[in-house]
Motif scaffolding. Structure first.
Motif, short mmCIF file in Angstrom:
data_model
loop_
_atom_site.label_atom_id
_atom_site.label_comp_id
_atom_site.label_asym_id
_atom_site.label_seq_id
_atom_site.Cartn_x
_atom_site.Cartn_y
_atom_site.Cartn_z
N GLU A 272 0.83 -1.21 0.00
CA GLU A 272 0.00 0.00 0.00
C GLU A 272 0.86 1.26 0.00
O GLU A 272 0.80 2.09 0.91
N HIS A 273 1.68 1.43 -1.03
CA HIS A 273 2.54 2.60 -1.23
C HIS A 273 3.61 2.74 -0.16
O HIS A 273 4.16 3.83 0.02
N THR A 274 3.91 1.67 0.58
CA THR A 274 4.96 1.70 1.60
C THR A 274 5.99 0.61 1.28
O THR A 274 5.63 -0.54 1.02
N ALA A 275 7.27 1.01 1.26
CA ALA A 275 8.35 0.04 1.06
C ALA A 275 8.70 -0.60 2.41
O ALA A 275 9.05 0.10 3.36
N VAL A 276 8.59 -1.93 2.50
CA VAL A 276 8.89 -2.66 3.72
C VAL A 276 10.20 -3.43 3.50
O VAL A 276 10.27 -4.34 2.66
N LEU A 277 11.27 -3.06 4.23
CA LEU A 277 12.60 -3.65 4.08
C LEU A 277 12.92 -4.44 5.33
O LEU A 277 12.80 -3.92 6.45
N VAL B 46 4.83 7.85 11.19
CA VAL B 46 4.19 6.59 10.77
C VAL B 46 5.22 5.64 10.16
O VAL B 46 4.93 4.45 9.96
N TYR B 47 6.40 6.14 9.81
CA TYR B 47 7.46 5.32 9.24
C TYR B 47 8.56 5.14 10.29
O TYR B 47 8.55 5.76 11.36
N GLY B 48 9.54 4.27 9.99
CA GLY B 48 10.64 4.07 10.92
C GLY B 48 11.07 2.61 11.00
O GLY B 48 10.83 1.80 10.10
N LEU B 49 11.72 2.28 12.14
CA LEU B 49 12.31 0.96 12.35
C LEU B 49 11.68 0.30 13.56
O LEU B 49 11.41 0.97 14.56
#
Length: 603
Positions: free
Chosen positions: A519-524, A571-574
């Motif tokens: 959903e438009h988010t890169a998950v690494l 809303v993003y981060g580690l």
């Protein structure tokens, strides 16, 4: 020729005078408007009381007529006579007399207190047995008549269609005459017992008509005029006059039937204050009061207001010049001092503030503080110029250091090549690439492709330091490689996986670097199979909570998490999760970017 500019003193006096003019004008207008509003409110209040009283009188009259006709429903004598048939002429004569007596008892006596002259005619339905013994006709007199002729009249059909409700009508042949009619139904036919038994009975007994002059409506209105020009009238639902005190009333627009109960209108070129009250039959009781009658008492008020305004204006002119002179004196002194500073560049100036703690005193204090700050700023500007030159010298010196390190690494590389130490050459080459990558602008955003290239250099160095201890696998789709991210978000995580995970475990280690888009988010995800540690401690450390996690282990991951959140939002981060079998998984979430054509596969 030089134009003469007004002084601040004169400007201040003019401003005071203008403000005074505005205040006098407003106060005069408000006073005059308020007086007219009070007069208008008083007239409206009186008019509302008169209208309420007239409405009550008219309603009582109509309700009296309504109740009087309803009494005929309950008269068994009338119903019994009309429902029987006889051939005895003496009996017929007595029955007609008794019918008229009953009509007098129920109608004439109750209406005598409300109407001075009226007619009551009962048109009996031809279906009633006694109807054939009565004279027929359609004119309005007194007594009982056979209604066979009246049935053809429009008013008779309206009364039947009204089914027992009171209606009104007029006769064009008799102007000024008003009639009220009601259908009288047989109470026996309305009995529930007869309805249940299915007994057939005549429904309609006949129509009773009450006629009277429209002047009877005007009796309670004649004594309630507020002024000689007041117009009082009653109109029907279409706006046609039913009664008016004026034989030639003004034309009444039908649109006013939906207007406000009290409003101002213009009729035939004259302005009126109009009040209306609803009556029965959809009638309206209207009152027209000319606005000239209301405003007639305001002439003396205009005269008093005008004299008061002129007197206040004359006094205000004198006071404006006196007050403006008193206020502007210290300001003129301040202006002269500032002009002296402008032409002489003197900064050591101090003005003694006037007595009092008003705005002028604050202005003097502010001027003194400003001069003090100006002197301080002049000194600071001189000192900052000196410090700026020193900073430029230090910056030029700092530019030499990176070149020195590049040259030193290059010399180590050539020395390793000549000595045949390939591992040092490889480490030195990877270290040089990473150093150049790190020395770029710290705020510069890079692509995941650039970040993974530097991870390969770092893994290459660690593979030489830890031979055959671990392997790294890459699994990222092509559309992720152009996603932009902060610099060095992978290296601290790979370092923690090697130093704190794989190094402390037995067997060969494995590090997986994977990526996907949700959903438009890169998950690494960076996963290892090392010894692992407390997931709760790691996530708590990222949130800034104190725990037993070593600073050396947590500083890098907190740095990565904070830089991502500062760049993209909270809303993003580690965050950390347990590995699939063992070890831990570091998961980074950043906004997805534009896909590209390059790809990473297995090592």
């Amino acid at each position: 020729m030089m134009a003469i500019r007004p002084s601040f003193h004169h400007k201040m006096a003019l401003i005071f005078l203008l403000c005074l003019l505005v205040l006098i004008g407003l106060s005069s207008a408000i006073t005059y408007w308020k007086f007219n509003e009070i007069m208008r409110r008083q007239v409206l209040n009186d008019l509302n009381q008169i209208m309420a009283q007239n409405k009550m009188n008219l309603d009582n009259l109509i309700n009296g007529l309504d109740k009087a006709t309803l009494l005929l429903y309950t008269d068994h004598t009338i119903m019994n006579i009309l429902n029987r048939r006889t051939d005895d002429y003496m009996q017929i004569y007595d029955d007609i007399g008794q019918l008229n007596d009953e009509l007098t008892k129920y109608m004439f006596i109750p209406l005598h207190s409300s109407l001075s002259a009226y007619t009551i005619t009962f048109f009996v339905s031809p279906d009633m047995p006694f109807a054939k013994e009565l004279y027929s006709g359609k004119d309005f007199f007194y007594g009982f008549y056979n209604g066979i002729d009246a049935m053809q009249m429009p008013w008779h059909r309206q009364a039947v269609e009204a089914d027992g409700r009171l209606i009104w009508f007029t006769d064009p042949a008799k102007p000024g005459q008003l009639y009220l009619a009601r259908l009288i139904k047989n109470p026996e036919a309305l009995s529930l017992r007869n309805i249940r038994m299915g007994k057939e009975m005549i429904q309609n007994v006949g129509v009773v008509v009450i006629g009277f002059q429209t002047t009877e409506l005007g009796k309670p209105l004649e004594a309630s005029k507020l002024s000689p020009s007041t117009e009082l009238m009653i109109v029907d639902s279409q706006g046609a006059p039913v009664y008016s005190l004026n034989p030639h009333p003004p034309a009444f627009p039908a649109a006013m039937m939906q207007a406000q109960p009290s409003d101002t209108v213009t009729l035939e070129g004259a302005a009126y204050l109009v009040n209306r009250s609803p009556l029965a039959f959809g009638w309206q009781l209207l009152a027209f009061i000319p606005l000239d009658d209301i405003a007639g008492g305001s002439t003396i008020v205009r005269y008093i207001v005008g004299i008061s305004a002129l007197t206040a204006l004359c006094a205000g002119i004198v006071l404006s010049f006196l007050i403006s002179s008193q206020i502007t004196a210290p300001i003129r002194k301040l202006a002269r001092t500032m002009k002296t500073i402008m032409y002489t560049d003197r900064l050591n100036v101090y003005l003694e503030p006037p007595k009092g703690n008003d705005e002028v005193g604050i202005l003097y204090q502010s001027f003194n503080n400003m001069m003090t700050r100006i002197r301080k700023l002049v000194e600071d500007v001189y000192e900052s110029g000196v410090r700026l030159k020193e900073a430029e010298l230090r910056a030029l010196q700092a530019q030499i250091n990176p070149h020195f390190l590049y040259n030193t690494l290059d010399s180590v590389n050539w020395l390793a090549l000549e000595s045949g130490v390939d591992e040092i050459v490889e480490i030195n080459s990877s270290l040089s690439s990473m150093y150049r990558y790190i020395m770029k602008d710290a705020n510069e955003m890079v692509t995941l492709d650039d970040e993974l290239q530097q991870i390969r250099h770092y893994v290459n160095i660690q593979s030489i330091c830890y031979p055959d201890r671990f392997e790294v696998y890459y699994d990222l789709p092509p559309e992720l490689l152009d996603v932009r991210c902060p610099k060095l978000i992978f290296q601290p995580l790979i370092e923690n996986a090697i130093v704190h995970g794989i190094e402390k475990s037995s067997g060969k280690g494995r590090i997986d670097i994977r990526g996907r888009i949700e959903e438009h988010t890169a998950v690494l995800t960076i996963t290892d199979n090392g010894a692992g540690c407390s997931i709760e401690d790691l996530n708590a450390f990222l949130e800034g909570k104190h725990n037993t996690l070593q600073v050396s282990q947590g500083y890098g991951i907190r740095n990565v998490n904070r830089r991502i959140q500062l760049q993209f939002g909270d809303v993003y981060g580690l965050h950390y999760e347990p590995g699939e079998t063992r070890g831990i998984a570091a998961i980074i979430r950043i906004p997805a970017g534009t896909p590209c054509d390059s790809a990473y596969g297995q090592p």
